[in-house]
Motif scaffolding. Structure first.
Motif, PDB file in Angstrom:
ATOM      1  N   PRO A  70      75.788  42.434  74.122  1.00 18.92           N
ATOM      2  CA  PRO A  70      74.873  42.210  75.253  1.00 18.92           C
ATOM      3  C   PRO A  70      74.836  43.432  76.155  1.00 18.92           C
ATOM      4  O   PRO A  70      75.818  44.178  76.245  1.00 18.92           O
ATOM      5  N   VAL A  71      73.710  43.648  76.824  1.00 15.97           N
ATOM      6  CA  VAL A  71      73.541  44.870  77.610  1.00 15.97           C
ATOM      7  C   VAL A  71      72.915  44.546  78.960  1.00 15.97           C
ATOM      8  O   VAL A  71      72.039  43.677  79.073  1.00 15.97           O
ATOM      9  N   ARG A  72      73.374  45.234  79.977  1.00 21.73           N
ATOM     10  CA  ARG A  72      72.812  45.083  81.318  1.00 21.73           C
ATOM     11  C   ARG A  72      71.458  45.764  81.373  1.00 21.73           C
ATOM     12  O   ARG A  72      71.231  46.783  80.732  1.00 21.73           O
ATOM     13  N   PHE A  73      70.511  45.209  82.165  1.00 27.26           N
ATOM     14  CA  PHE A  73      69.190  45.821  82.254  1.00 27.26           C
ATOM     15  C   PHE A  73      68.651  45.779  83.686  1.00 27.26           C
ATOM     16  O   PHE A  73      69.074  44.972  84.505  1.00 27.26           O
ATOM     17  N   GLU A  74      67.730  46.707  83.928  1.00 32.74           N
ATOM     18  CA  GLU A  74      66.972  46.751  85.187  1.00 32.74           C
ATOM     19  C   GLU A  74      65.537  47.141  84.873  1.00 32.74           C
ATOM     20  O   GLU A  74      65.275  47.785  83.852  1.00 32.74           O
ATOM     21  N   ILE A  75      64.623  46.757  85.759  1.00 33.28           N
ATOM     22  CA  ILE A  75      63.238  47.212  85.666  1.00 33.28           C
ATOM     23  C   ILE A  75      62.912  47.934  86.967  1.00 33.28           C
ATOM     24  O   ILE A  75      63.080  47.377  88.056  1.00 33.28           O
ATOM     25  N   MET A  82      68.166  50.050  80.044  1.00 34.68           N
ATOM     26  CA  MET A  82      69.193  49.230  79.412  1.00 34.68           C
ATOM     27  C   MET A  82      70.477  50.026  79.253  1.00 34.68           C
ATOM     28  O   MET A  82      70.441  51.209  78.930  1.00 34.68           O
ATOM     29  N   GLY A  83      71.608  49.372  79.499  1.00 39.24           N
ATOM     30  CA  GLY A  83      72.906  50.029  79.371  1.00 39.24           C
ATOM     31  C   GLY A  83      73.482  50.391  80.716  1.00 39.24           C
ATOM     32  O   GLY A  83      72.746  50.587  81.695  1.00 39.24           O
ATOM     33  N   GLU A  84      74.811  50.490  80.763  1.00 36.74           N
ATOM     34  CA  GLU A  84      75.492  50.804  82.013  1.00 36.74           C
ATOM     35  C   GLU A  84      75.108  52.171  82.547  1.00 36.74           C
ATOM     36  O   GLU A  84      75.004  52.395  83.747  1.00 36.74           O
ATOM     37  N   GLY A 168      76.344  52.764  68.137  1.00 38.24           N
ATOM     38  CA  GLY A 168      74.940  52.592  68.463  1.00 38.24           C
ATOM     39  C   GLY A 168      74.022  52.739  67.261  1.00 38.24           C
ATOM     40  O   GLY A 168      74.275  53.535  66.362  1.00 38.24           O
ATOM     41  N   SER A 169      72.961  51.944  67.240  1.00 32.34           N
ATOM     42  CA  SER A 169      71.932  52.037  66.200  1.00 32.34           C
ATOM     43  C   SER A 169      70.654  51.420  66.763  1.00 32.34           C
ATOM     44  O   SER A 169      70.608  50.988  67.925  1.00 32.34           O
ATOM     45  N   TYR A 170      69.607  51.360  65.940  1.00 28.88           N
ATOM     46  CA  TYR A 170      68.338  50.775  66.372  1.00 28.88           C
ATOM     47  C   TYR A 170      68.032  49.544  65.528  1.00 28.88           C
ATOM     48  O   TYR A 170      68.204  49.558  64.309  1.00 28.88           O
ATOM     49  N   ASN A 171      67.599  48.469  66.202  1.00 32.36           N
ATOM     50  CA  ASN A 171      67.265  47.261  65.456  1.00 32.36           C
ATOM     51  C   ASN A 171      65.833  47.328  64.925  1.00 32.36           C
ATOM     52  O   ASN A 171      65.168  48.364  65.033  1.00 32.36           O
ATOM     53  N   ASP A 172      65.350  46.241  64.372  1.00 35.26           N
ATOM     54  CA  ASP A 172      64.029  46.236  63.734  1.00 35.26           C
ATOM     55  C   ASP A 172      62.891  46.475  64.714  1.00 35.26           C
ATOM     56  O   ASP A 172      61.777  46.833  64.313  1.00 35.26           O
ATOM     57  N   ASN A 173      63.148  46.285  66.001  1.00 31.03           N
ATOM     58  CA  ASN A 173      62.120  46.508  67.023  1.00 31.03           C
ATOM     59  C   ASN A 173      62.227  47.883  67.677  1.00 31.03           C
ATOM     60  O   ASN A 173      61.557  48.158  68.674  1.00 31.03           O
ATOM     61  N   GLY A 174      63.077  48.753  67.094  1.00 30.28           N
ATOM     62  CA  GLY A 174      63.209  50.102  67.630  1.00 30.28           C
ATOM     63  C   GLY A 174      63.947  50.162  68.948  1.00 30.28           C
ATOM     64  O   GLY A 174      63.817  51.128  69.705  1.00 30.28           O
ATOM     65  N   VAL A 175      64.752  49.146  69.234  1.00 27.92           N
ATOM     66  CA  VAL A 175      65.536  49.097  70.463  1.00 27.92           C
ATOM     67  C   VAL A 175      66.981  49.458  70.131  1.00 27.92           C
ATOM     68  O   VAL A 175      67.549  48.957  69.151  1.00 27.92           O
ATOM     69  N   ARG A 176      67.545  50.324  70.930  1.00 23.29           N
ATOM     70  CA  ARG A 176      68.919  50.748  70.686  1.00 23.29           C
ATOM     71  C   ARG A 176      69.899  49.631  71.049  1.00 23.29           C
ATOM     72  O   ARG A 176      69.842  49.076  72.156  1.00 23.29           O
ATOM     73  N   VAL A 177      70.783  49.311  70.115  1.00 24.64           N
ATOM     74  CA  VAL A 177      71.806  48.297  70.349  1.00 24.64           C
ATOM     75  C   VAL A 177      73.167  48.877  69.957  1.00 24.64           C
ATOM     76  O   VAL A 177      73.256  49.861  69.228  1.00 24.64           O
ATOM     77  N   GLU A 178      74.211  48.258  70.471  1.00 24.31           N
ATOM     78  CA  GLU A 178      75.565  48.652  70.106  1.00 24.31           C
ATOM     79  C   GLU A 178      76.222  47.503  69.360  1.00 24.31           C
ATOM     80  O   GLU A 178      76.236  46.362  69.832  1.00 24.31           O
ATOM     81  N   ARG A 179      76.756  47.822  68.179  1.00 24.61           N
ATOM     82  CA  ARG A 179      77.470  46.823  67.392  1.00 24.61           C
ATOM     83  C   ARG A 179      78.964  47.099  67.444  1.00 24.61           C
ATOM     84  O   ARG A 179      79.400  48.238  67.540  1.00 24.61           O
ATOM     85  N   LEU A 180      79.724  46.028  67.355  1.00 22.19           N
ATOM     86  CA  LEU A 180      81.168  46.107  67.530  1.00 22.19           C
ATOM     87  C   LEU A 180      81.880  46.144  66.180  1.00 22.19           C
ATOM     88  O   LEU A 180      81.638  45.304  65.316  1.00 22.19           O
ATOM     89  N   TYR A 181      82.769  47.135  66.012  1.00 24.74           N
ATOM     90  CA  TYR A 181      83.545  47.276  64.781  1.00 24.74           C
ATOM     91  C   TYR A 181      85.034  47.330  65.114  1.00 24.74           C
ATOM     92  O   TYR A 181      85.420  47.705  66.226  1.00 24.74           O
TER      93      TYR A 181
END
Length: 267
Positions: A70-75, A82-84, A168-181
């Motif tokens: 999950p990621v923090r966001f502002e507009i 998105m992101g800290e 970090g990587s990009y999901n199918d919608n071209g949005v950067r996400v972070e996955r946990l390993y």
């Protein structure tokens, strides 16, 4: 007294300049659009694929992928941050209570519509899980080798750990996400006959100063492999890999016959 007055004036001038700069920075950074954030609350669906993209709840965006953090966001104005560290930002093309259109990292326009927050849809947003690169299995390698009329046995074992690494990587919608390993710990043991000459557990932290910044943050200690034995001792190389990109960076490990260890960058 005149010297003190000059010093005080100089200090006052510096403080004034710093204060003006701070105020300028505050003025230049637009305020968060609370109304736009409120409009984004809910579950959003891709109009083309009909797949759930994310859920905005409070200050946080959640993904229907238990591996994505999950990621923090502002507009602010026409941009979604998105992101800290606000490292990811997306231009908002259009926003209404039921429609959200933005450009992703590649410039593609993504159109989302507001879905219903049913129990089934909400249940898709599970707590983030970590992935073990080796599927929680111990990976062992045994090698018998000889040098200068002496017989050695090199033993390595990759052990899964509970150390967490975000990649970090990009999901199918071209949005950067972070996955946990989960990171690994790699053991090296060297035996001469039945005598244990060397034994050590290697952690990624031991290689940090030899790694580029991206590998320091998101790399996984994937394996340590024996390269050769020669007059100087045993030569291994550690593979620190980016699991999302399937690329690795190598660091050399030299172990002398005095059982001293040195690390080095590999060309």
């Amino acid at each position: 007294m005149l010297f003190l007055n000059k010093g005080f004036c100089f200090l006052f001038l510096l403080l004034s300049l710093f204060s003006c700069q701070s105020k300028k920075e505050q003025i230049e950074k637009p305020r968060e659009d609370k109304k736009a954030k409120q409009m984004l609350q809910g579950i959003w669906i891709n109009e083309d694929s009909e797949e759930i993209v994310f859920r905005a709840f409070g200050d946080t965006i959640y993904y229907p992928d238990s591996l994505s953090r999950p990621v923090r966001f502002e507009i602010r104005r026409d941009t979604l941050y998105m992101g800290e560290d606000e490292g990811s930002k997306y231009l908002i093309i259009k926003q209404t209570p039921h429609l959200f259109v933005f450009k992703n990292q590649t410039g593609e326009v993504i159109k989302l519509r507001l879905g219903e927050e049913s129990e089934n849809d909400i249940s898709l947003f599970q707590p983030t899980k970590a992935v073990s690169v080796n599927q929680n299995k111990k990976v062992k390698t045994d090698t018998i080798l000889s040098y200068n009329n002496k017989r050695y046995h090199s033993y390595t074992q990759v052990n899964p750990s509970s150390y967490k690494v975000y990649c970090g990587s990009y999901n199918d919608n071209g949005v950067r996400v972070e996955r946990l390993y989960f990171d690994n710990i790699v053991y090296i043991g060297i035996f001469e006959g039945n005598i244990k000459r060397y034994s050590h557990n290697f952690y990624k932290q031991e290689f940090l100063k030899y790694l580029p910044a991206k590998y320091q943050k998101s790399g996984i200690l994937s394996d340590i492999s024996l390269e050769k034995i020669d007059i100087n001792g045993f030569h291994y190389y550690a593979s620190i890999c980016l699991p999302e990109d399937n690329v690795c960076y190598m660091v050399g490990i030299d172990i002398s016959y005095n059982w001293q260890v040195s690390l080095k960058k590999l060309d």
